[in-house]
Design a protein around this motif. Structure first.
Motif, PDB file in Angstrom:
ATOM      1  N   MET A   1      43.555   3.286  38.733  1.00  0.00           N
ATOM      2  CA  MET A   1      43.804   2.678  37.429  1.00  0.00           C
ATOM      3  C   MET A   1      45.277   2.293  37.315  1.00  0.00           C
ATOM      4  O   MET A   1      46.160   3.095  37.616  1.00  0.00           O
ATOM      5  CB  MET A   1      43.428   3.665  36.323  1.00  0.00           C
ATOM      6  CG  MET A   1      43.505   3.081  34.926  1.00  0.00           C
ATOM      7  SD  MET A   1      42.318   1.758  34.629  1.00  0.00           S
ATOM      8  CE  MET A   1      40.784   2.706  34.571  1.00  0.00           C
ATOM      9  N   ASP A   2      45.521   1.062  36.898  1.00  0.00           N
ATOM     10  CA  ASP A   2      46.892   0.587  36.732  1.00  0.00           C
ATOM     11  C   ASP A   2      47.332   0.861  35.292  1.00  0.00           C
ATOM     12  O   ASP A   2      47.067   0.087  34.379  1.00  0.00           O
ATOM     13  CB  ASP A   2      46.967  -0.911  37.029  1.00  0.00           C
ATOM     14  CG  ASP A   2      48.402  -1.421  37.136  1.00  0.00           C
ATOM     15  OD1 ASP A   2      49.288  -0.813  36.497  1.00  0.00           O
ATOM     16  OD2 ASP A   2      48.638  -2.420  37.831  1.00  0.00           O
ATOM     17  N   PHE A   3      47.999   2.003  35.105  1.00  0.00           N
ATOM     18  CA  PHE A   3      48.403   2.403  33.754  1.00  0.00           C
ATOM     19  C   PHE A   3      49.471   1.477  33.182  1.00  0.00           C
ATOM     20  O   PHE A   3      49.599   1.338  31.967  1.00  0.00           O
ATOM     21  CB  PHE A   3      48.889   3.849  33.754  1.00  0.00           C
ATOM     22  CG  PHE A   3      47.792   4.838  34.010  1.00  0.00           C
ATOM     23  CD1 PHE A   3      46.870   5.157  33.016  1.00  0.00           C
ATOM     24  CD2 PHE A   3      47.647   5.442  35.248  1.00  0.00           C
ATOM     25  CE1 PHE A   3      45.851   6.056  33.240  1.00  0.00           C
ATOM     26  CE2 PHE A   3      46.622   6.346  35.492  1.00  0.00           C
ATOM     27  CZ  PHE A   3      45.720   6.657  34.483  1.00  0.00           C
ATOM     28  N   LEU A   4      50.245   0.826  34.062  1.00  0.00           N
ATOM     29  CA  LEU A   4      51.277  -0.089  33.572  1.00  0.00           C
ATOM     30  C   LEU A   4      50.636  -1.285  32.864  1.00  0.00           C
ATOM     31  O   LEU A   4      51.159  -1.764  31.850  1.00  0.00           O
ATOM     32  CB  LEU A   4      52.149  -0.554  34.739  1.00  0.00           C
ATOM     33  CG  LEU A   4      53.500  -1.185  34.359  1.00  0.00           C
ATOM     34  CD1 LEU A   4      54.350  -0.187  33.591  1.00  0.00           C
ATOM     35  CD2 LEU A   4      54.239  -1.651  35.610  1.00  0.00           C
ATOM     36  N   SER A   5      49.495  -1.757  33.369  1.00  0.00           N
ATOM     37  CA  SER A   5      48.799  -2.858  32.707  1.00  0.00           C
ATOM     38  C   SER A   5      48.264  -2.426  31.348  1.00  0.00           C
ATOM     39  O   SER A   5      48.301  -3.193  30.378  1.00  0.00           O
ATOM     40  CB  SER A   5      47.639  -3.352  33.576  1.00  0.00           C
ATOM     41  OG  SER A   5      48.116  -4.020  34.722  1.00  0.00           O
ATOM     42  N   ILE A   6      47.761  -1.191  31.288  1.00  0.00           N
ATOM     43  CA  ILE A   6      47.258  -0.677  30.009  1.00  0.00           C
ATOM     44  C   ILE A   6      48.398  -0.584  29.004  1.00  0.00           C
ATOM     45  O   ILE A   6      48.266  -0.988  27.843  1.00  0.00           O
ATOM     46  CB  ILE A   6      46.602   0.702  30.208  1.00  0.00           C
ATOM     47  CG1 ILE A   6      45.372   0.567  31.105  1.00  0.00           C
ATOM     48  CG2 ILE A   6      46.206   1.314  28.859  1.00  0.00           C
ATOM     49  CD1 ILE A   6      44.730   1.876  31.474  1.00  0.00           C
ATOM     50  N   ILE A   7      49.539  -0.071  29.460  1.00  0.00           N
ATOM     51  CA  ILE A   7      50.709   0.023  28.583  1.00  0.00           C
ATOM     52  C   ILE A   7      51.136  -1.370  28.118  1.00  0.00           C
ATOM     53  O   ILE A   7      51.449  -1.593  26.943  1.00  0.00           O
ATOM     54  CB  ILE A   7      51.872   0.730  29.310  1.00  0.00           C
ATOM     55  CG1 ILE A   7      51.521   2.201  29.553  1.00  0.00           C
ATOM     56  CG2 ILE A   7      53.166   0.622  28.501  1.00  0.00           C
ATOM     57  CD1 ILE A   7      52.507   2.928  30.451  1.00  0.00           C
ATOM     58  N   GLY A   8      51.131  -2.324  29.039  1.00  0.00           N
ATOM     59  CA  GLY A   8      51.516  -3.691  28.696  1.00  0.00           C
ATOM     60  C   GLY A   8      50.582  -4.296  27.667  1.00  0.00           C
ATOM     61  O   GLY A   8      51.033  -4.975  26.732  1.00  0.00           O
ATOM     62  N   PHE A   9      49.282  -4.056  27.823  1.00  0.00           N
ATOM     63  CA  PHE A   9      48.306  -4.585  26.867  1.00  0.00           C
ATOM     64  C   PHE A   9      48.536  -3.987  25.474  1.00  0.00           C
ATOM     65  O   PHE A   9      48.538  -4.701  24.478  1.00  0.00           O
ATOM     66  CB  PHE A   9      46.886  -4.282  27.346  1.00  0.00           C
ATOM     67  CG  PHE A   9      45.813  -4.777  26.420  1.00  0.00           C
ATOM     68  CD1 PHE A   9      45.423  -6.104  26.431  1.00  0.00           C
ATOM     69  CD2 PHE A   9      45.190  -3.916  25.533  1.00  0.00           C
ATOM     70  CE1 PHE A   9      44.437  -6.575  25.574  1.00  0.00           C
ATOM     71  CE2 PHE A   9      44.203  -4.363  24.665  1.00  0.00           C
ATOM     72  CZ  PHE A   9      43.824  -5.705  24.689  1.00  0.00           C
ATOM     73  N   VAL A  10      48.754  -2.667  25.440  1.00  0.00           N
ATOM     74  CA  VAL A  10      48.980  -1.996  24.155  1.00  0.00           C
ATOM     75  C   VAL A  10      50.261  -2.514  23.503  1.00  0.00           C
ATOM     76  O   VAL A  10      50.304  -2.799  22.297  1.00  0.00           O
ATOM     77  CB  VAL A  10      49.043  -0.468  24.349  1.00  0.00           C
ATOM     78  CG1 VAL A  10      49.486   0.222  23.058  1.00  0.00           C
ATOM     79  CG2 VAL A  10      47.690   0.071  24.788  1.00  0.00           C
ATOM     80  N   LEU A  11      51.323  -2.675  24.297  1.00  0.00           N
ATOM     81  CA  LEU A  11      52.588  -3.169  23.750  1.00  0.00           C
ATOM     82  C   LEU A  11      52.456  -4.609  23.244  1.00  0.00           C
ATOM     83  O   LEU A  11      53.086  -4.985  22.246  1.00  0.00           O
ATOM     84  CB  LEU A  11      53.684  -3.085  24.818  1.00  0.00           C
ATOM     85  CG  LEU A  11      54.168  -1.673  25.178  1.00  0.00           C
ATOM     86  CD1 LEU A  11      55.201  -1.736  26.298  1.00  0.00           C
ATOM     87  CD2 LEU A  11      54.767  -0.976  23.955  1.00  0.00           C
TER      88      LEU A  11
END
Length: 246
Positions: free
Chosen positions: A1-11
């Motif tokens: 899982m790419d958590f950086l992409s999830i963080i980017g989406f949330v931001l």
């Protein structure tokens, strides 16, 4: 899982929704059915005109890579190749027949089968490199589907804004409708620019990075199989392949 992409989406969502609230517009100001139809549906229309069906389908299939990219365990793969090398040196290339039958990756299985069949190293390399190049070209075309959407969306946003302002001009005799009409017109611009710069273009870049990572892994596999074919020392193979890791 790419958590950086999830963080980017949330931001990205925080930037849009939070910014609208802090500016005093509120969340409701971001909702515009007409803008959605013009920008998002229009962008989909443009990209389907732009790309062949197979490429479009591949781009949609690859979207999940943004959050869960295909990932090969590099150290484990090197260890497996070294194990094959040890077996080949001790028992010959025919000892790898068991590995061919148990291997689930079609690319690796193809290379191992060529090894067992006694193909020349350069034949193995050229054959596998054609597979890598073909797959890379197709996957990059899929990533460019999202890049194309990122190019078209802002233009569709401007079209939506112009259409909204045209509606405003038709109601100049009713000042009560002007404020709402102008606000709705600029929602289309937000949809176009925000979707392109917060979603479509970043997704395209992330997908291209995933494709490059896959190509790097396959190049490592090719180098390992060629080294086995040439009868190189397993320890030397391990050192060489370690250079592909980052």
């Amino acid at each position: 899982m790419d958590f950086l992409s999830i963080i980017g989406f949330v931001l990205a969502m925080i930037a849009l929704i939070g910014g609208s609230i802090l500016k005093g517009s509120g969340v409701a100001a971001l909702w515009g059915p007409a803008a959605f139809v013009i920008v998002i549906v229009g962008t989909l229309a443009a990209i389907t005109m732009h790309t062949p069906m197979a490429t479009f389908k591949r781009g949609m299939q690859m979207a999940k890579w943004v959050f869960k990219p295909p990932h090969a365990d590099g150290p484990a793969l090197i260890a497996k190749i070294v194990e094959w090398s040890n077996s080949a040196r001790k028992q010959g290339l025919l000892a790898l027949e068991g590995a061919v039958n148990s291997e689930t990756d079609p690319f690796i299985r193809k290379g191992l089968q060529m090894l067992v069949d006694g193909a020349e190293p350069e034949v193995i390399r050229s054959t596998l490199e054609v597979s890598v190049s073909t797959r890379e070209h197709f996957d990059l075309a899929g990533a460019k589907v999202w890049e194309g959407m990122g190019i078209y969306a802002p233009t569709l946003g401007i079209i939506g804004a112009v259409m909204g302002l045209m509606a405003v001009m038709q109601n100049l005799n009713d000042p009560s409708k002007l404020g709402h009409g102008i606000s709705a017109a600029f929602v289309a611009t937000i949809y176009g620019i925000a979707s392109a710069n917060l979603f479509f273009l970043p997704m395209a870049s992330k997908l291209k990075a995933a494709v490059a990572d896959q190509v790097r892994t396959q190049e490592m596999i090719i180098e390992g199989l060629i080294s086995i074919s040439n009868g190189e020392n397993p320890r030397n193979i391990e050192v060489k392949l370690s250079g592909f890791l980052h």
